[in-house]
Design an enzyme around this catalytic site. Structure first.
Site, PDB file in Angstrom:
ATOM      1  N   ARG A  31       0.819  -1.224   0.000  1.00  0.00           N
ATOM      2  CA  ARG A  31       0.000   0.000   0.000  1.00  0.00           C
ATOM      3  C   ARG A  31       0.848   1.267   0.000  1.00  0.00           C
ATOM      4  O   ARG A  31       0.460   2.281   0.584  1.00  0.00           O
ATOM      5  CB  ARG A  31      -0.958   0.036   1.197  1.00  0.00           C
ATOM      6  CG  ARG A  31      -2.116  -0.940   1.116  1.00  0.00           C
ATOM      7  CD  ARG A  31      -3.239  -0.390   0.250  1.00  0.00           C
ATOM      8  NE  ARG A  31      -4.163  -1.452  -0.153  1.00  0.00           N
ATOM      9  CZ  ARG A  31      -5.310  -1.735   0.458  1.00  0.00           C
ATOM     10  NH1 ARG A  31      -5.679  -1.010   1.483  1.00  0.00           N
ATOM     11  NH2 ARG A  31      -6.059  -2.707   0.036  1.00  0.00           N
ATOM     12  N   ARG A  35      -3.896   6.222   0.246  1.00  0.00           N
ATOM     13  CA  ARG A  35      -4.448   7.383   0.949  1.00  0.00           C
ATOM     14  C   ARG A  35      -3.445   8.150   1.791  1.00  0.00           C
ATOM     15  O   ARG A  35      -3.695   9.291   2.153  1.00  0.00           O
ATOM     16  CB  ARG A  35      -5.630   6.946   1.826  1.00  0.00           C
ATOM     17  CG  ARG A  35      -6.914   6.841   1.024  1.00  0.00           C
ATOM     18  CD  ARG A  35      -8.062   6.316   1.839  1.00  0.00           C
ATOM     19  NE  ARG A  35      -7.885   4.894   2.132  1.00  0.00           N
ATOM     20  CZ  ARG A  35      -8.830   4.106   2.624  1.00  0.00           C
ATOM     21  NH1 ARG A  35     -10.021   4.601   2.896  1.00  0.00           N
ATOM     22  NH2 ARG A  35      -8.592   2.828   2.855  1.00  0.00           N
ATOM     23  N   ARG A  44      -7.382  10.941  -6.913  1.00  0.00           N
ATOM     24  CA  ARG A  44      -8.154   9.727  -6.712  1.00  0.00           C
ATOM     25  C   ARG A  44      -9.661   9.884  -6.938  1.00  0.00           C
ATOM     26  O   ARG A  44     -10.293   9.004  -7.495  1.00  0.00           O
ATOM     27  CB  ARG A  44      -7.868   9.204  -5.289  1.00  0.00           C
ATOM     28  CG  ARG A  44      -8.718   8.058  -4.803  1.00  0.00           C
ATOM     29  CD  ARG A  44      -8.493   6.790  -5.599  1.00  0.00           C
ATOM     30  NE  ARG A  44      -9.295   5.704  -5.075  1.00  0.00           N
ATOM     31  CZ  ARG A  44     -10.572   5.491  -5.364  1.00  0.00           C
ATOM     32  NH1 ARG A  44     -11.197   6.317  -6.189  1.00  0.00           N
ATOM     33  NH2 ARG A  44     -11.234   4.475  -4.854  1.00  0.00           N
ATOM     34  N   ASP A  80      -6.280  -4.382  -7.602  1.00  0.00           N
ATOM     35  CA  ASP A  80      -6.859  -4.981  -6.400  1.00  0.00           C
ATOM     36  C   ASP A  80      -6.958  -6.480  -6.622  1.00  0.00           C
ATOM     37  O   ASP A  80      -7.075  -6.930  -7.768  1.00  0.00           O
ATOM     38  CB  ASP A  80      -8.245  -4.398  -6.117  1.00  0.00           C
ATOM     39  CG  ASP A  80      -8.710  -4.768  -4.707  1.00  0.00           C
ATOM     40  OD1 ASP A  80      -8.376  -4.024  -3.763  1.00  0.00           O
ATOM     41  OD2 ASP A  80      -9.355  -5.819  -4.547  1.00  0.00           O
ATOM     42  N   TYR A 155     -14.049 -13.571   0.021  1.00  0.00           N
ATOM     43  CA  TYR A 155     -14.855 -12.446  -0.473  1.00  0.00           C
ATOM     44  C   TYR A 155     -16.014 -12.930  -1.336  1.00  0.00           C
ATOM     45  O   TYR A 155     -17.136 -12.431  -1.244  1.00  0.00           O
ATOM     46  CB  TYR A 155     -13.992 -11.448  -1.251  1.00  0.00           C
ATOM     47  CG  TYR A 155     -13.104 -10.620  -0.351  1.00  0.00           C
ATOM     48  CD1 TYR A 155     -13.661  -9.773   0.605  1.00  0.00           C
ATOM     49  CD2 TYR A 155     -11.720 -10.679  -0.437  1.00  0.00           C
ATOM     50  CE1 TYR A 155     -12.855  -9.017   1.440  1.00  0.00           C
ATOM     51  CE2 TYR A 155     -10.904  -9.931   0.398  1.00  0.00           C
ATOM     52  CZ  TYR A 155     -11.479  -9.106   1.332  1.00  0.00           C
ATOM     53  OH  TYR A 155     -10.689  -8.358   2.167  1.00  0.00           O
TER      54      TYR A 155
HETATM   55  O1  CP3 Z   1      -0.108  -2.418  -2.187  1.00  0.00           O
HETATM   56  C1  CP3 Z   1      -0.427  -1.593  -3.050  1.00  0.00           C
HETATM   57  O2  CP3 Z   1      -0.160  -0.370  -2.960  1.00  0.00           O
HETATM   58  C2  CP3 Z   1      -1.083  -2.070  -4.347  1.00  0.00           C
HETATM   59  C3  CP3 Z   1      -2.474  -1.913  -4.441  1.00  0.00           C
HETATM   60  C4  CP3 Z   1      -3.425  -2.873  -3.759  1.00  0.00           C
HETATM   61  C5  CP3 Z   1      -4.766  -2.528  -3.490  1.00  0.00           C
HETATM   62  N1  CP3 Z   1      -5.413  -3.604  -3.002  1.00  0.00           N
HETATM   63  C6  CP3 Z   1      -5.373  -1.197  -3.750  1.00  0.00           C
HETATM   64  C7  CP3 Z   1      -6.555  -0.812  -2.955  1.00  0.00           C
HETATM   65  C8  CP3 Z   1      -3.251  -4.200  -3.358  1.00  0.00           C
HETATM   66  C9  CP3 Z   1      -2.008  -5.043  -3.386  1.00  0.00           C
HETATM   67  C10 CP3 Z   1      -4.520  -4.646  -2.886  1.00  0.00           C
HETATM   68  C11 CP3 Z   1      -4.773  -6.022  -2.446  1.00  0.00           C
HETATM   69  C12 CP3 Z   1      -5.941  -6.285  -1.604  1.00  0.00           C
HETATM   70  N2  CP3 Z   1      -7.237  -5.867  -1.789  1.00  0.00           N
HETATM   71  C13 CP3 Z   1      -5.911  -7.138  -0.498  1.00  0.00           C
HETATM   72  C14 CP3 Z   1      -4.698  -7.877  -0.010  1.00  0.00           C
HETATM   73  C15 CP3 Z   1      -3.776  -6.984   0.736  1.00  0.00           C
HETATM   74  C16 CP3 Z   1      -4.261  -6.607   2.082  1.00  0.00           C
HETATM   75  O3  CP3 Z   1      -4.443  -5.409   2.329  1.00  0.00           O
HETATM   76  O4  CP3 Z   1      -4.469  -7.530   2.916  1.00  0.00           O
HETATM   77  C17 CP3 Z   1      -7.207  -7.193   0.035  1.00  0.00           C
HETATM   78  C18 CP3 Z   1      -7.648  -7.976   1.247  1.00  0.00           C
HETATM   79  C19 CP3 Z   1      -8.048  -6.399  -0.805  1.00  0.00           C
HETATM   80  C20 CP3 Z   1      -9.509  -6.182  -0.689  1.00  0.00           C
HETATM   81  C21 CP3 Z   1      -9.800  -4.755  -0.447  1.00  0.00           C
HETATM   82  N3  CP3 Z   1      -9.732  -3.794  -1.430  1.00  0.00           N
HETATM   83  C22 CP3 Z   1     -10.107  -4.110   0.777  1.00  0.00           C
HETATM   84  C23 CP3 Z   1     -10.284  -4.813   2.097  1.00  0.00           C
HETATM   85  C24 CP3 Z   1     -10.208  -2.723   0.508  1.00  0.00           C
HETATM   86  C25 CP3 Z   1     -10.429  -1.615   1.517  1.00  0.00           C
HETATM   87  C26 CP3 Z   1     -11.668  -0.863   1.374  1.00  0.00           C
HETATM   88  C27 CP3 Z   1     -11.476   0.555   1.937  1.00  0.00           C
HETATM   89  O5  CP3 Z   1     -11.779   1.496   1.203  1.00  0.00           O
HETATM   90  O6  CP3 Z   1     -11.047   0.678   3.103  1.00  0.00           O
HETATM   91  C28 CP3 Z   1      -9.973  -2.561  -0.886  1.00  0.00           C
HETATM   92  C29 CP3 Z   1      -9.955  -1.274  -1.631  1.00  0.00           C
HETATM   93  C30 CP3 Z   1      -8.591  -0.834  -2.022  1.00  0.00           C
HETATM   94  N4  CP3 Z   1      -7.711  -1.536  -2.779  1.00  0.00           N
HETATM   95  C31 CP3 Z   1      -7.984   0.402  -1.676  1.00  0.00           C
HETATM   96  C32 CP3 Z   1      -6.714   0.418  -2.280  1.00  0.00           C
HETATM   97  C33 CP3 Z   1      -5.673   1.508  -2.260  1.00  0.00           C
HETATM   98  C34 CP3 Z   1      -8.627   1.478  -0.791  1.00  0.00           C
HETATM   99  C35 CP3 Z   1      -8.757   2.816  -1.325  1.00  0.00           C
HETATM  100  C36 CP3 Z   1      -9.366   2.950  -2.681  1.00  0.00           C
HETATM  101  O7  CP3 Z   1     -10.541   2.568  -2.856  1.00  0.00           O
HETATM  102  O8  CP3 Z   1      -8.659   3.511  -3.557  1.00  0.00           O
END
Ligand code: CP3
Length: 355
Positions: A31, A35, A44, A80, A155
């Protein structure tokens, strides 16, 4: 700006993954794009990440932002783990502040018919355009990724993020053959997604099986191990290093280390020294700074970083990272200070002889 094209032989991340000595300790952050960065918040918008991922220019820009700011040793594709499912018509969205949500979760043999294979040449066009744009700009490796079968299955079956994973665990226990079919299909989707990313120039891949640590060793071995074995065989055959990451994996590390992945990503709940005692020094390791330590005063932060670098001394291939993603409230200057410290002091600290 003149760009030096990426030269794999100059990458300290690739050297460490191949367990070769490096001049500097490689560092990147899960990540790292997101944010915590003002430049991310500036571009964004408020829509679902799935909408951003349909715009390769924007997704590539977000991927490159942390490389420019921090000088980290890798970019990770902005995407994602659920993105490969976006074009399969299974009614999935990723809701800001919530996570992946399905209108109708997949729970029966009948539902499973809705989950077809992913064809990267039609289903992952925007992702591949993003990879192309990133690779053209980068002089460090691009890390591609996918979700692990348990985490993605959770999921799809729960239909939303779950703390207890009760529905997916019940499905594993009550209908093991249905789970096997689902997991097989997810392994296929992971392999085709990663193969396409690698074909477009990703030079490392990471499997995010974030929630695997919620399984008991028994359930892990009976339900997931065969699928992860096939995943390890088919992904390591792609010809790039493969990192497997999960959280709360302390109880599973011996099993995970036997799968044949190039490296394991560790969360922060295990002591790195104790992990090396258990696993030996022949598997590359990545992690395991507690992300909340990036919120600490600078001195505390650098002391914790120093401790991890010293504990990593016995591991031949070591990559500095957090134990999970950067927290949104993190001050980017703290991240920059860690990158600088790891690059400046890492090799020297790792060369100190254990007391
Ligand atoms: O690491 C990185 O910077 C690369 C980008 C990345 C994202 N998701 C972008 C994202 C990666 C590697 C993921 C993987 C991912 N997605 C995982 C495995 C890694 C981990 O965190 O355990 C999981 C479980 C997900 C599922 C997921 N996607 C969740 C739980 C969320 C959070 C929802 C929230 O808004 O709090 C997401 C959305 C997401 N994926 C965001 C980002 C940067 C959140 C912000 C947005 O919507 O841009």
């Amino acid at each position: 700006m003149t760009r030096t094209p990426f030269d794999p032989s100059s990458s300290i991340l690739l050297q460490a993954l191949h367990q070769r000595a490096t001049d500097r300790v490689p560092v990147w952050f899960m990540r790292q794009a997101g944010r915590s960065l003002p430049e991310y918040r500036a571009v964004r918008g408020v829509e679902s990440i799935l909408k951003v991922l349909e715009q390769p220019d924007l997704a590539a820009e977000i991927t490159l932002q942390p490389v420019r700011r921090y000088g980290v040793d890798a970019a990770i594709l902005y995407s994602d783990i659920m993105a490969p499912f976006a074009n399969l018509n299974i009614g999935i969205d990723i809701v800001p502040g919530v996570g992946p949500v399905l209108d109708e979760p997949l729970r029966t043999h009948h539902d499973l018919r809705r989950l077809r294979a992913v064809d990267p040449s039609t289903d992952l066009l925007a992702m591949m355009d993003t990879v192309d744009l990133c690779v053209k700009e980068l002089n460090v490796p691009l890390i591609g990724f996918c979700g692990g079968p348990f985490t993605v299955a959770s999921y799809l079956v729960e239909g939303r993020p779950s703390r207890t994973h009760t529905t997916i665990k019940r499905l594993i226990l009550e209908e093991p053959r249905l789970f096997d079919q689902l997991a097989s299909r997810l392994v296929d989707i992971s392999v085709s997604t990663l193969a396409a990313q690698v074909a477009h120039g990703a030079s490392v891949v990471q499997i995010f099986d974030s929630w695997i640590g919620t399984l008991s060793p028994w359930m892990f071995r009976t339900a997931l191990l065969p699928h992860l074995q096939r995943l390890a065989i088919e992904t390591t055959a792609l010809g790039v290093p493969v990192i497997y990451f999960g959280v709360e994996t302390a109880g599973l590390l011996d099993d995970l280390a036997g799968l044949g992945f190039t490296a394991l990503g560790l969360d922060w709940r295990t002591d790195l020294n104790a992990v090396v005692d258990r696993l030996g020094t022949n598997i590359a390791l990545q992690g395991n700074l507690d992300p909340s330590i990036l919120l600490a005063p600078r001195e505390v932060l650098l002391t914790a970083t120093e401790d991890i670098l010293m504990a990593s001394a016995r591991v031949k291939g070591y990559i500095f990272n957090l134990g999970h993603g950067i927290l949104p409230e993190t001050d980017p200057d703290n991240v920059a200070a860690v990158v600088d410290f790891v690059h400046r002091r890492g090799t020297e600290l790792r060369s100190r002889i254990e007391p």
